[in-house]
Design an enzyme around this catalytic site. Sequence first.
Site, short mmCIF file in Angstrom:
data_model
loop_
_atom_site.label_atom_id
_atom_site.label_comp_id
_atom_site.label_asym_id
_atom_site.label_seq_id
_atom_site.Cartn_x
_atom_site.Cartn_y
_atom_site.Cartn_z
N THR B 146 0.83 -1.33 0.09
CA THR B 146 -0.05 -0.06 -0.17
C THR B 146 0.89 1.13 0.08
O THR B 146 1.01 1.55 -1.25
CB THR B 146 -0.96 -0.05 1.10
OG1 THR B 146 -0.16 -0.01 2.35
CG2 THR B 146 -2.21 -0.94 1.02
N LYS B 168 3.96 -6.72 3.81
CA LYS B 168 3.68 -5.47 3.55
C LYS B 168 3.25 -4.67 4.76
O LYS B 168 2.88 -5.06 5.94
CB LYS B 168 2.38 -5.19 2.63
CG LYS B 168 1.37 -5.63 2.98
CD LYS B 168 0.21 -4.78 3.68
CE LYS B 168 0.43 -3.23 3.45
NZ LYS B 168 -0.48 -2.44 4.07
N THR B 179 -1.98 -1.53 7.81
CA THR B 179 -2.06 -2.88 7.88
C THR B 179 -0.84 -3.69 7.53
O THR B 179 -0.23 -3.49 6.53
CB THR B 179 -3.15 -3.69 6.84
OG1 THR B 179 -4.26 -2.97 7.24
CG2 THR B 179 -3.34 -5.07 7.48
N GLU B 259 5.95 4.47 7.65
CA GLU B 259 5.36 5.81 6.99
C GLU B 259 6.11 7.25 7.30
O GLU B 259 6.11 7.23 8.76
CB GLU B 259 4.00 5.92 7.17
CG GLU B 259 3.11 5.12 6.15
CD GLU B 259 1.55 5.01 6.71
OE1 GLU B 259 1.32 5.60 7.49
OE2 GLU B 259 0.75 4.65 5.66
N ASN B 378 -0.58 10.82 7.02
CA ASN B 378 -1.61 10.07 7.98
C ASN B 378 -3.00 11.29 7.97
O ASN B 378 -4.01 11.07 8.48
CB ASN B 378 -1.56 9.40 9.01
CG ASN B 378 -0.68 8.26 9.02
OD1 ASN B 378 -1.30 7.47 8.38
ND2 ASN B 378 0.42 8.09 9.17
N SER B 383 -8.36 11.26 1.98
CA SER B 383 -8.96 12.37 1.17
C SER B 383 -8.19 12.54 -0.13
O SER B 383 -7.37 11.76 -0.40
CB SER B 383 -8.94 13.55 2.20
OG SER B 383 -7.77 13.45 2.86
#
Lengths: 383, 383
Positions: B146, B168, B179, B259, B378, B383
Site C-alpha cells: 500500500t 507489507k 495494515t 510511513e 496520515n 482524502s
Amino acid sequence: MTVTTPQGFRAAGVAAGLKSTGAPDMAVIVNDGPLDAAAAVFTSNRCKANPVLWSEQAIRGGTARAVVVNSGGANCYTGPDGFAITHATAETVATELGVGAVDVQVCSTGLIGMLNDRDHVLAGAAEAARKLGTDGGAAAARAIMTTDSHPKNAVATGTGYTVGGIAKGAGMLAPQLATMLVFLTTDAEVTAAELDRALRSATAPTFDRLDSDGCQSTNDTVLLMASGASGVRPDPVEFAEAVRAVCHDLAMQLLGDAEGADHEITIDVRNAASEADALEVGRSVARSNLFKCAVFGNDPNWGRVLASIGTTAAAFDPADLDVALNGVWVCTSSGPGEPPDKVDMGERQVTVEIDLKAGTESATIWTNDLTHAYVHENSAYSS
Amino acid sequence: MTVTTPQGFRAAGVAAGLKSTGAPDMAVIVNDGPLDAAAAVFTSNRCKANPVLWSEQAIRGGTARAVVVNSGGANCYTGPDGFAITHATAETVATELGVGAVDVQVCSTGLIGMLNDRDHVLAGAAEAARKLGTDGGAAAARAIMTTDSHPKNAVATGTGYTVGGIAKGAGMLAPQLATMLVFLTTDAEVTAAELDRALRSATAPTFDRLDSDGCQSTNDTVLLMASGASGVRPDPVEFAEAVRAVCHDLAMQLLGDAEGADHEITIDVRNAASEADALEVGRSVARSNLFKCAVFGNDPNWGRVLASIGTTAAAFDPADLDVALNGVWVCTSSGPGEPPDKVDMGERQVTVEIDLKAGTESATIWTNDLTHAYVHENSAYSS
C-alpha cells in the site's frame, strides 16, 4: 478574575532570569488567612520532579501558606542538588513571609534534566515574596507560562464566597512535559478535608480527562488553598460545583491552547457498561495518532475511531458500534452510515460521539489533533 | 528469495483495478503440497476486518491451500456485504484451484470503511489464480503493497529446507491501519501444530515488538504454510530459528520503511524484574509522542524517556535509572550523566538503552520517530 479575586490572597510574578527571553518566570501566591487549609493532587507519574517530592510531603498536614512557582526549568531528574534548590526555595519564601518552610508549596515547570541556577531561583523567589499584592494574580498567571500562548485565569462565585484559579500547560494532564500547573484559591471557610474532597471531585471529570498527547508530566500539580476570609461556610455541594466550574474553565483553556493544535476534540462515549469502560474507550481514541492526524487533515476517517475502540477491553459488540463526527452518524452498526462528506471538519471544535450500546454510563475525554506544529514544537523544544 | 523460493509454492500478482493508480493489487499464493499444513496469527484488535473473520475460522483445522490478498481496500467495517465479498473471493480462488473455499485464506489491506468493488475483486482473484508461477513470489510481494515504498522479501535456509516470506506494512504491529500482512512459506515437512508453535515463537519477539505508532490494525495477519515438498523433517529448534530469522528480517524491513519515518529506534530494556516489565517499559517509551518528536529533531532529550518509564507499573527505583542514547549514558541514577551533546543523532539508527537495575530480564522494542511526513501522510490518507 484570578487567584487574587477571592479575599485573603496576594500574589506576584517577577523575572528571575531563568528564561533566556527575560520573561517573567517566578510567581508566589500567599494565603493570608485566617485559614491555611490546603489540598493538592500531584502527577501519578512515578518519576516525579523534585518540587513534587517536596510538596507532596509538605502538604500532608492539610495546610499551606504559600506556593512558589518557577517556569524555565522543571527541576526534574536533577538529583540531590535539584532537591536542595527546591528546599532552599521554600526556605527563602518562608523567611520572607515569617512562616515555616513546610508551609510553602514549591512547583517548577520547563525543561527536565537541567539544574536551575540556584542564585537566580532564590533571588527571584525572595523578590516575588516581597512584591506580593492583592492584584498580583494576573502577574502570577503570566509568570508560570512556558509554551502557553496566553495566561489562563478563571473564577466561580458561590453564595458569599469565590473560587479563583490560574493554570499553565500547553500540554495536558496525562500531559505534555511542558507540565500542567494549576493554582486555585477560595475565601470560603472550609477544612482541609472538605477542600480535598472538593478538589478530587473537581479534577477527576476535568483535568484527568484532558489527554492532549498521552504524555504524562513529571511535575503536574493542582493546588487549592482556602483563606476563609469571606467568613462564609459554604454548602458542600455548591462549593464542590464552584471548584469544578473553575477546573473545567481552566481545562478548556488548556485544551484551546495546546501546543500546535488546530482542533479541539471532544470525545463523548455513551451507553457504556461502566464509566471505566467509557473512559478507556475515550482515552484510546484520544491517543490514536492516526485519528488525530485525520482530524488535522479535516478527514472524517471514522474507521480509525473503530480501530481504536477495538483495542480496548470495554464491553461492546464489535459488529454494532455507532460513531458520529460533528453530529453526522457516519458509522452505524460498525458499517458505513451517513456519507462522510456531510461532515464539516473546518471548525476548530470537533465532536466524536461513540455509542457502545452496552449500558447506561458515559464519559467525555478531550484531546487535540496531531499537527505539523506539534511535531515542530516538540522536536525543537530543548535545542 | 521470496515465498516461492521454498519448493511446492506458486504465486502471482496482478492489477485488479482496486488501486486508482492501476498498480498491482491482487496476489495469490498457492501451496501445491504434498502437505497443506498452515498456521496463522491475527490482529488482537477486537474490531476485525471481514477477511480476518473469515480466515480465523477457515484455518481452524490447521490447513490452507492458498491465500488470496488484495490491497487497495481493507474490507473492514463494511458489514454483511463486505463479508460476502470475502467469502466469494475464497470461492472464486477455490474454484480455479479445485479446492474448497475453506482451504483459501483471504486478506485485505487499504482504507477501511469502504466496500471494495465486488466485480473487480472477483475478476482479479480469478486472474491471479490462473497466472500462478513458481517464480511469482516477487510479483505477489509487489501486489500487496500500500504505502510501502518497496516490496519486502526474505528467506532463511535450514538443513535441506527453506523458509520464505513476504510482508507489507508501512506501519507496524500494534500498527498502522495501512495494515501489516506477512506470508511465510516453507517446504519443510511439519505438522500444523509444529507450524503453530514455530510461528508463535517467531512472531512474539519480532512483529509483536514492532510498535511504529501505537495504532493496532484491524487486518494484521501472519500466515505460515508448509508444503513438505523438500521431504525433510526439520529439527524443531532449527526450524523455529529459521522462521524467527525470516520474521526478524521482514520486521526490520517494515521498520525501515515506516510511513514518514526519519529514524529507526531500537529500545533495549535491561535488568528488568521480568520480561513483561521490560516490554511494558519499552512500549511506553515507544509510544511517547514527545520522545519520538525529539528523535525527529535529533534532540537527545532523555528526560522524555524517564517520564515515559515513570508511567509504567514496572519494578524500578525512580531515583536510580540509567539511560543511554546511541551508547552515551546521558542519564545515570535518574540525573544528568554524560553531556547530551556527545550524542550523535544524525544517523537513521537510534539506540535507547534503559537500565532498570531491578533484575536480570530484558527485551527490545522497535519504533520510529514522529515526523512531519508521518503527520502529512496520515492526515491525507483517505482524502
